[in-house]
Design an enzyme around this catalytic site. Structure first.
Site, PDB file in Angstrom:
ATOM      1  N   HIS A   2       0.791  -1.216  -0.045  1.00  0.00           N
ATOM      2  CA  HIS A   2      -0.125   0.024  -0.090  1.00  0.00           C
ATOM      3  C   HIS A   2       0.918   1.338  -0.029  1.00  0.00           C
ATOM      4  O   HIS A   2       0.294   2.292   0.276  1.00  0.00           O
ATOM      5  CB  HIS A   2      -0.941  -0.059   1.214  1.00  0.00           C
ATOM      6  CG  HIS A   2      -1.679  -1.275   1.385  1.00  0.00           C
ATOM      7  ND1 HIS A   2      -2.451  -1.774   0.368  1.00  0.00           N
ATOM      8  CD2 HIS A   2      -2.074  -1.872   2.478  1.00  0.00           C
ATOM      9  CE1 HIS A   2      -3.156  -2.578   0.876  1.00  0.00           C
ATOM     10  NE2 HIS A   2      -2.765  -3.255   2.190  1.00  0.00           N
ATOM     11  N   HIS A  27      -6.611  -4.353  -0.717  1.00  0.00           N
ATOM     12  CA  HIS A  27      -6.120  -5.607  -0.593  1.00  0.00           C
ATOM     13  C   HIS A  27      -6.342  -6.309  -2.100  1.00  0.00           C
ATOM     14  O   HIS A  27      -6.322  -7.791  -2.015  1.00  0.00           O
ATOM     15  CB  HIS A  27      -6.460  -6.523   0.406  1.00  0.00           C
ATOM     16  CG  HIS A  27      -5.902  -5.586   1.612  1.00  0.00           C
ATOM     17  ND1 HIS A  27      -6.794  -4.920   2.530  1.00  0.00           N
ATOM     18  CD2 HIS A  27      -5.060  -5.736   2.254  1.00  0.00           C
ATOM     19  CE1 HIS A  27      -6.074  -4.336   3.320  1.00  0.00           C
ATOM     20  NE2 HIS A  27      -4.712  -5.005   3.597  1.00  0.00           N
TER      21      HIS A  27
END
Length: 332
Positions: free
Chosen positions: A56, A219
């Site tokens: 991320h 995700h």
């Protein structure tokens, strides 16, 4: 799979080693435990620890530094850090004023941070508070959460709480502000393409060339609805409308983040922000601060997400406060 990697098993370690080499004056990296620390810690303040699965970036490791995080625990790609990592980071940064854990609402993250906090308090007597970020309005529950997912609004919580901690506010004050930011943040995202986790070697889901996925998480999980590709102005409405339907953003100053998911060019992100800004203005939303770019990503996923914070004077003051990290930096 085409990626600039060596062995998929070494991606996180080697990425952190490169981060340490790139920012020696900002960061200190524990490569054994996959923890990133401030190079020059400020003692006597509330310490802030966050973390989550890698993939991320710049969240979370890129937000370690003056005015933001004191430590970030880096799990494997899209996998929570383990309690031992979190305990090590918590013990290392505590200087007597307590520690705040900022946690995205994913089951593994929540469970492991809770275990680490309980064991740290029992073993070391450290005062620990926790704030869970659950800003995604796309889904109420998902494969990875009970309740809403924590996504781009995590940046707002880390920046604003970090600024107040830098001012030497006490732990209850920092926690209360962080919780207030979390409670007043909403987000919604969309994907043009899936992403590929290095260890898996294949996309996380399939998406046709003429399709988009609305309501994706960070995700690589699919969203709540699949639609044909539309012009940017129509996609902007798809981002804005669910957020405004969930919380009244009129009558207060608003901070906006139009974040890329990793692969979308900045030119397209600015174009999308312009379309979102028109819709927000027409809806009577007063955006007083904005940020556009890749800050909370999902590997090489193409797409974007909008996060809005219904702010107050204290939040704006802390947002404007100086910050110096690898991924976010400005002067007051």
């Amino acid at each position: 799979m085409k990626k600039l990697i060596n062995d998929p098993e070494d991606v996180v370690s080697e990425s952190l080693a490169g981060m340490a080499a790139a920012h020696p004056n900002l960061l200190r990296v524990d490569l054994d435990n996959h923890i990133v620390y401030r190079a020059h810690a400020k003692t006597g303040k509330v310490a802030i620890v966050s973390g989550g699965g890698s993939g991320h970036e710049p969240l979370h490791a890129g937000f370690v530094g003056t005015g933001m995080l004191d430590a970030a625990c880096c799990g494997a790609v899209f996998t929570s850090p383990v309690p031992d990592q979190i305990m090590a980071a918590t013990a290392a940064v505590d200087s007597g004023a307590g520690v705040l854990h900022i946690v995205k609402n994913y089951t593994g993250d929540v469970m492991n941070f809770e275990m680490a906090a309980e064991m740290s308090a029992e073993i070391s007597g450290i005062a620990i508070d926790s704030v869970t970020v659950a800003d995604d309005v796309a889904v109420q529950d998902s494969l990875y959460t009970a309740g809403r997912r924590g996504v781009g609004g995590t940046l707002f919580v880390e920046k604003i709480a970090g600024a107040l901690a830098e001012e030497d506010a006490d732990l209850p004050a920092v926690t209360q502000l962080a919780q207030r930011v979390a409670d007043n943040t909403r987000s919604f995202g969309l994907a043009l393409t899936p992403c590929t986790v290095p260890a898996a070697g294949k996309p996380t889901f399939e998406l046709a060339e003429d399709e988009i996925e609305l309501g994706i998480g960070i995700h690589g999980e699919p969203g709540r609805e699949r639609r044909p590709l539309q012009p940017a102005r129509e996609l902007a409405a798809e981002l804005v409308e669910p957020i405004l339907a969930d919380l009244d953003f009129t009558g207060a100053p608003v901070v906006a983040l139009l974040g890329g998911m990793g692969a979308t060019p900045l030119s397209e992100l600015y174009l999308m922000y312009g379309e979102c800004a028109k819709i927000l203005t027409d809806a009577g939303v007063n955006v007083v601060r904005s940020l556009v770019g890749n800050y909370v990503t999902s590997l090489e996923m193409a797409g974007c997400a909008l996060s809005l914070l219904r702010a107050d004077e204290e939040m704006l003051r802390c947002w404007d406060a100086p910050v110096l990290t690898a991924g976010l930096r400005w002067n007051a």
